[in-house]
Design a protein around this motif. Structure first.
Motif, PDB file in Angstrom:
ATOM      1  N   ARG A  79       0.784  -1.244  -0.166  1.00 41.95           N
ATOM      2  CA  ARG A  79      -0.038   0.041  -0.018  1.00 41.95           C
ATOM      3  C   ARG A  79       0.847   1.338   0.078  1.00 41.95           C
ATOM      4  O   ARG A  79       0.639   2.101  -0.845  1.00 41.95           O
ATOM      5  N   SER A  80       1.854   1.280   0.846  1.00 40.61           N
ATOM      6  CA  SER A  80       2.848   2.503   0.838  1.00 40.61           C
ATOM      7  C   SER A  80       3.495   2.577  -0.513  1.00 40.61           C
ATOM      8  O   SER A  80       3.613   3.936  -1.029  1.00 40.61           O
ATOM      9  N   ASP A  83       0.947   4.077  -2.829  1.00 38.69           N
ATOM     10  CA  ASP A  83       0.629   5.554  -2.371  1.00 38.69           C
ATOM     11  C   ASP A  83       1.662   6.544  -2.834  1.00 38.69           C
ATOM     12  O   ASP A  83       1.517   7.546  -3.495  1.00 38.69           O
ATOM     13  N   ALA A  89      -6.631   6.771  -3.125  1.00 39.86           N
ATOM     14  CA  ALA A  89      -6.774   5.855  -2.274  1.00 39.86           C
ATOM     15  C   ALA A  89      -7.712   4.550  -2.817  1.00 39.86           C
ATOM     16  O   ALA A  89      -7.371   3.417  -2.603  1.00 39.86           O
TER      17      ALA A  89
END
Length: 125
Positions: A79-80, A83, A89
């Motif tokens: 996820r990071s 991102d 999101a």
């Protein structure tokens, strides 16, 4: 007796040729060992290898969204990473939900052999 050379010749094994940048706590001998002696794995792009706690991590296999449920640290790492690409999101969650161990995008799971932390990266064509 197993050797990198016999693995390449007799079994058609590919050795890991690509490793991620590593921290100062990883001895050069460990990095060289992964690059010269560790059987590789198939990925959509060039395979990466993880290092943690001053040592090479263990490759656990390809994973999809369903498998990553059991590895929240690895999922959070993915996820990071997504991102950082500047995605919304919703796009990040869609990407993570689309991970498929038998298709693409595919996640690749590693485990630190010292502390047990799980790490992952994902790729596709």
């Amino acid at each position: 007796m197993w050797s990198a050379r016999s693995a390449q010749r007799g079994r058609g094994a590919r050795l890991t040729r690509s490793v991620d940048p590593v921290g100062d706590d990883v001895p050069l001998a460990v990095v060289m060992s992964v690059g010269a002696c560790t059987p590789g794995f198939s990925s959509w792009q060039d395979p990466q290898w993880f290092f943690h706690c001053g040592d090479a991590a263990a490759f656990m296999g390809a994973v999809g969204a369903a498998e990553l449920v059991a590895f929240p640290d690895a999922r959070e790492e993915l996820r990071s990473e997504a991102d950082a690409w500047g995605w919304s999101a919703e796009a990040v969650e869609s990407y993570l939900g689309a991970l498929d161990k038998d298709s693409q995008p595919t996640g690749y799971l590693f485990m630190c052999r010292t502390c047990g932390r799980y790490m992952a990266y994902a790729d596709s064509t």
